[in-house]
Structures are given as structure tokens and as C-alpha cells.
Design an enzyme around this catalytic site. Structure first.
Site, PDB file in Angstrom:
ATOM      1  N   ASP A  60      27.686  20.186  66.535  1.00 47.15           N
ATOM      2  CA  ASP A  60      28.553  21.366  66.464  1.00 47.15           C
ATOM      3  C   ASP A  60      27.974  22.418  67.414  1.00 47.15           C
ATOM      4  O   ASP A  60      26.839  22.294  67.878  1.00 47.15           O
ATOM      5  CB  ASP A  60      28.585  21.917  65.020  1.00 47.15           C
ATOM      6  CG  ASP A  60      29.452  23.173  64.903  1.00 47.15           C
ATOM      7  OD1 ASP A  60      30.517  23.226  65.539  1.00 47.15           O
ATOM      8  OD2 ASP A  60      29.060  24.108  64.172  1.00 47.15           O
ATOM      9  N   SER A  61      28.747  23.471  67.623  1.00 45.80           N
ATOM     10  CA  SER A  61      28.259  24.574  68.447  1.00 45.80           C
ATOM     11  C   SER A  61      27.061  25.269  67.785  1.00 45.80           C
ATOM     12  O   SER A  61      26.241  25.869  68.459  1.00 45.80           O
ATOM     13  CB  SER A  61      29.373  25.595  68.632  1.00 45.80           C
ATOM     14  OG  SER A  61      29.839  26.017  67.367  1.00 45.80           O
ATOM     15  N   TYR A  89      31.333  28.746  70.579  1.00 42.98           N
ATOM     16  CA  TYR A  89      32.080  28.040  71.623  1.00 42.98           C
ATOM     17  C   TYR A  89      33.526  28.549  71.707  1.00 42.98           C
ATOM     18  O   TYR A  89      34.195  28.346  72.706  1.00 42.98           O
ATOM     19  CB  TYR A  89      32.158  26.538  71.287  1.00 42.98           C
ATOM     20  CG  TYR A  89      30.960  25.690  71.624  1.00 42.98           C
ATOM     21  CD1 TYR A  89      29.731  26.237  71.994  1.00 42.98           C
ATOM     22  CD2 TYR A  89      31.056  24.298  71.581  1.00 42.98           C
ATOM     23  CE1 TYR A  89      28.647  25.421  72.283  1.00 42.98           C
ATOM     24  CE2 TYR A  89      29.990  23.476  71.876  1.00 42.98           C
ATOM     25  CZ  TYR A  89      28.784  24.037  72.226  1.00 42.98           C
ATOM     26  OH  TYR A  89      27.719  23.215  72.517  1.00 42.98           O
ATOM     27  N   CYS A 120      32.877  19.783  65.172  1.00 47.72           N
ATOM     28  CA  CYS A 120      33.227  21.070  65.770  1.00 47.72           C
ATOM     29  C   CYS A 120      34.712  21.021  66.099  1.00 47.72           C
ATOM     30  O   CYS A 120      35.143  20.158  66.888  1.00 47.72           O
ATOM     31  CB  CYS A 120      32.402  21.284  67.046  1.00 47.72           C
ATOM     32  SG  CYS A 120      32.845  22.799  67.920  1.00 47.72           S
ATOM     33  N   GLU A 149      28.178  33.353  60.629  1.00 49.87           N
ATOM     34  CA  GLU A 149      26.811  33.158  61.131  1.00 49.87           C
ATOM     35  C   GLU A 149      25.899  34.325  60.724  1.00 49.87           C
ATOM     36  O   GLU A 149      24.693  34.189  60.672  1.00 49.87           O
ATOM     37  CB  GLU A 149      26.812  32.975  62.661  1.00 49.87           C
ATOM     38  CG  GLU A 149      27.509  31.696  63.125  1.00 49.87           C
ATOM     39  CD  GLU A 149      26.547  30.566  63.477  1.00 49.87           C
ATOM     40  OE1 GLU A 149      25.392  30.828  63.796  1.00 49.87           O
ATOM     41  OE2 GLU A 149      26.993  29.389  63.412  1.00 49.87           O
ATOM     42  N   CYS A 156      38.251  24.934  61.624  1.00 43.37           N
ATOM     43  CA  CYS A 156      36.939  25.175  62.223  1.00 43.37           C
ATOM     44  C   CYS A 156      35.897  24.867  61.144  1.00 43.37           C
ATOM     45  O   CYS A 156      36.084  25.245  59.981  1.00 43.37           O
ATOM     46  CB  CYS A 156      36.856  26.637  62.654  1.00 43.37           C
ATOM     47  SG  CYS A 156      35.206  27.194  63.064  1.00 43.37           S
ATOM     48  N   THR A 157      34.823  24.194  61.538  1.00 42.02           N
ATOM     49  CA  THR A 157      33.863  23.733  60.532  1.00 42.02           C
ATOM     50  C   THR A 157      32.982  24.851  59.956  1.00 42.02           C
ATOM     51  O   THR A 157      32.187  24.600  59.052  1.00 42.02           O
ATOM     52  CB  THR A 157      32.983  22.592  61.097  1.00 42.02           C
ATOM     53  OG1 THR A 157      32.419  23.042  62.338  1.00 42.02           O
ATOM     54  CG2 THR A 157      33.803  21.346  61.319  1.00 42.02           C
ATOM     55  N   HIS A 158      33.130  26.071  60.480  1.00 38.87           N
ATOM     56  CA  HIS A 158      32.445  27.198  59.837  1.00 38.87           C
ATOM     57  C   HIS A 158      33.210  27.696  58.608  1.00 38.87           C
ATOM     58  O   HIS A 158      32.647  28.378  57.761  1.00 38.87           O
ATOM     59  CB  HIS A 158      32.314  28.380  60.798  1.00 38.87           C
ATOM     60  CG  HIS A 158      31.163  28.276  61.751  1.00 38.87           C
ATOM     61  ND1 HIS A 158      31.119  27.352  62.771  1.00 38.87           N
ATOM     62  CD2 HIS A 158      30.014  28.990  61.838  1.00 38.87           C
ATOM     63  CE1 HIS A 158      30.001  27.516  63.450  1.00 38.87           C
ATOM     64  NE2 HIS A 158      29.308  28.502  62.907  1.00 38.87           N
TER      65      HIS A 158
HETATM   66  N1  DGL Z   1      32.260  25.108  64.133  1.00 38.51           N
HETATM   67  C1  DGL Z   1      32.951  25.406  65.378  1.00 38.51           C
HETATM   68  C2  DGL Z   1      34.390  24.907  65.264  1.00 38.51           C
HETATM   69  O1  DGL Z   1      34.619  24.103  64.389  1.00 38.51           O
HETATM   70  C3  DGL Z   1      32.770  26.864  65.620  1.00 38.51           C
HETATM   71  C4  DGL Z   1      33.315  27.291  66.909  1.00 38.51           C
HETATM   72  C5  DGL Z   1      32.509  28.312  67.644  1.00 38.51           C
HETATM   73  O2  DGL Z   1      31.369  28.055  67.954  1.00 38.51           O
HETATM   74  O3  DGL Z   1      33.127  29.327  67.976  1.00 38.51           O
HETATM   75  O4  DGL Z   1      35.270  25.240  66.021  1.00 38.51           O
END
Ligand code: DGL
Length: 272
Positions: A11-12, A43, A74, A153, A187-189
Site C-alpha cells: 500500500d502507499s 498516493y 491500495c 494517518e 480506499c484501504t484507509h
Molecule cells: N490506502 C490507499 C488507497 O487505498 C491510500 C491512498 C493514498 O495514499 O492517498 O487508495
């Protein structure tokens, strides 16, 4: 034949650990290698070219190990670069879009599916295209939520936090006015925001989380191809990041929802 080679996950940043949490639960016997590109997160606002460059480097680092499969945990990489990564690599690579859309279509009652994700993911149109390919009758509304990743974050994801609740209410109101009955967290966050989002959406909206569905998809794929590790063992997880890993244990334990006792190792992603 049982295959104990590790699964690579990236992931990012640390958001992809929400997918690792599900993998550890449903595939406890598997070895995992996780890479979080913490030096270059987020990202979500970057161009396709930059995202593909980063994704290739992330994968090249993971492939310095002998992997049996990769989970792109991600949303942003999955929506913009997955086809290219799959075409360039000779191992199974699972992204988050397709499995998540299938799940959303299975649970929607009125075929009104909302989707929230990063700007790059929304701009790519990938979720919308996949939903319409799977069900041409579905109504889809996608909205970017660019402030969510930095807030998560920075630990601002809990119920009662006035900052995240205000931002979330503003982002969700067009989707709720439109009448979404299902909301894809693309988004995985975002699974960390589940409580906040569920409170705002109310019981009439079903939340579907991208990382979770892709973990189930990976399990199906490993089973179908005979790539599973033997049952009854406990797999190891190794964590790598591209920036200083000092705070990793504390933050990772929030994403994984379990205490993390092993530190992450730092690598120089520019070498890949
Ligand atoms: N977890 C990333 C996603 O699923 C986060 C994207 C980011 O870094 O902006 O898109």
C-alpha cells in the site's frame, strides 16, 4: 502440493494493513510480506504516470522475495495500475476493485451504490466501470474524499472526533441525499472510519470495505490454484516501510487491531 512461499501485500502507507488484518484472520497459516511506502504516502492526488512508477518499484521490492501471489492493498494503485502490473508480472496479482464491486452488487437492495475513495481512484472511473460491467442497471455515484487519508494517518478517525465527523458529514451528504443504499469504502484507509461513517449513514446504508473483499478473493484464488500453505501452522508476517519506522508498532497495532511487537524494517525504495 502445499506452498509456503509468502504472499506480498503493499500500500502507499499503512492503510493496507486493514487488508492484512483480514488475511491474518482468514489465512492464518500463510506467510506475509508487507510493504508500506511511508516515504511517499499519500498516493491519492498523484498522476497516473507517477502512480505506475511507484507501483512498479513497490512490486519490484516485494518480488526480491520468492512470492506466490500479490495483494495490491491500495485502492489508488488498483484503480490506476493493476492491468499493467498484471501484464508485466508472471504471478497472480489481486486488486481491490472487482471483488469489492461484486460484493456491493450482492448486498444493494435498490441498486444505488455510492463509492468514496481518493481523487486518483475516482478520476480513474475504475469502480464505476466495474460496477456497470457487472450490472448495467446499477446507479453509481462516486465522490473523492481527499482529506480522509491524512486525517486517518494522523489518528483522527475515532467516533466523537469533531474534525473527522465534520469532514465526513460534508463528504457523505451528497451521497445520502442521492439515496445510496450501499457505500463502497474504496480506499484501504477507510475501514478505520467505519464507526464514524456508519453513524452518519445510519442503518439504511450497507458499508462494503475494499481491503476485506480482496482478501477473500485472494483466498479463493490460492485455493483454486492449489497454492495454499498447509493448515495448522501459524504463518509469519514481515513488515517493511520506506521511511523511519519508529512509530510503526503503535500505528500498525491500530490498523491491525492487535498488538504489534515486531518492528518494521526500512528499505530504500529508490533502489528498486
Ligand atoms: N490506502 C490507499 C488507497 O487505498 C491510500 C491512498 C493514498 O495514499 O492517498 O487508495
Amino acid at each position: 502440493m502445499a506452498d509456503t512461499r509468502p504472499i506480498g501485500v503493499f500500500d502507499s502507507g499503512l492503510g493496507g494493513l486493514t487488508a492484512v488484518r483480514v488475511l491474518r484472520r482468514i489465512l492464518p497459516e500463510e506467510n506475509l510480506v508487507y510493504f508500506g511506502d511511508t516515504a511517499r504516502v499519500p498516493y491519492g492526488g498523484r498522476s497516473r504516470e507517477t502512480l505506475l512508477k511507484y507501483a512498479r518499484q513497490d512490486l519490484r521490492f516485494l518480488r526480491s522475495r520468492d512470492l506466490k501471489a500479490v495483494l495490491v492493498a491500495c485502492g489508488t494503485v488498483s484503480t490506476t495500475s493493476l492491468d499493467t502490473l498484471q501484464a508485466e508480472n508472471d504471478l497472480p496479482i489481486v486488486g481491490v476493485v472487482e471483488p469489492t464491486c461484486r460484493r456491493a452488487l450482492a448486498v444493494t437492495r435498490r441498486r444505488r451504490v455510492g463509492m468514496i475513495a481518493t481523487l486518483a481512484s475516482v478520476r480513474s472511473g475504475a469502480y464505476e466501470a466495474a460496477l456497470r460491467r457487472l450490472d448495467p442497471q446499477v446507479d453509481v455515484l462516486c465522490r473523492p474524499c481527499p482529506l480522509f487519508v491524512p486525517l486517518v494517518e494522523n489518528g483522527r478517525f475515532e467516533r466523537g472526533d469533531v474534525v473527522i465527523e465534520t469532514v465526513a458529514r460534508e463528504y457523505l451528504s451528497p451521497l445520502l441525499e442521492w439515496g445510496a443504499d450501499t457505500l463502497i469504502l474504496g480506499c484501504t484507509h477507510y475501514p478505520l472510519l467505519e464507526d464514524v461513517l456508519a453513524d452518519i449513514c445510519g442503518p439504511g446504508v450497507t458499508l462494503v470495505s475494499a481491503g476485506e473483499e480482496s482478501a477473500f478473493e485472494l483466498k479463493r484464488l490460492l485455493t483454486a490454484r492449489g497454492l495454499r500453505a498447509p493448515d495448522g501452522r501459524r504463518g509469519e508476517a514481515e513488515y517493511y516501510v520506506s521511511d523511519q519506522p519508529e512509530d510503526f508498532e503503535r500505528i500498525a497495532s491500530v490498523f491491525l487491531q492487535e498488538p504489534v511487537h515486531h518492528a518494521a524494517r526500512r528499505i530504500d525504495i529508490d533502489k528498486y
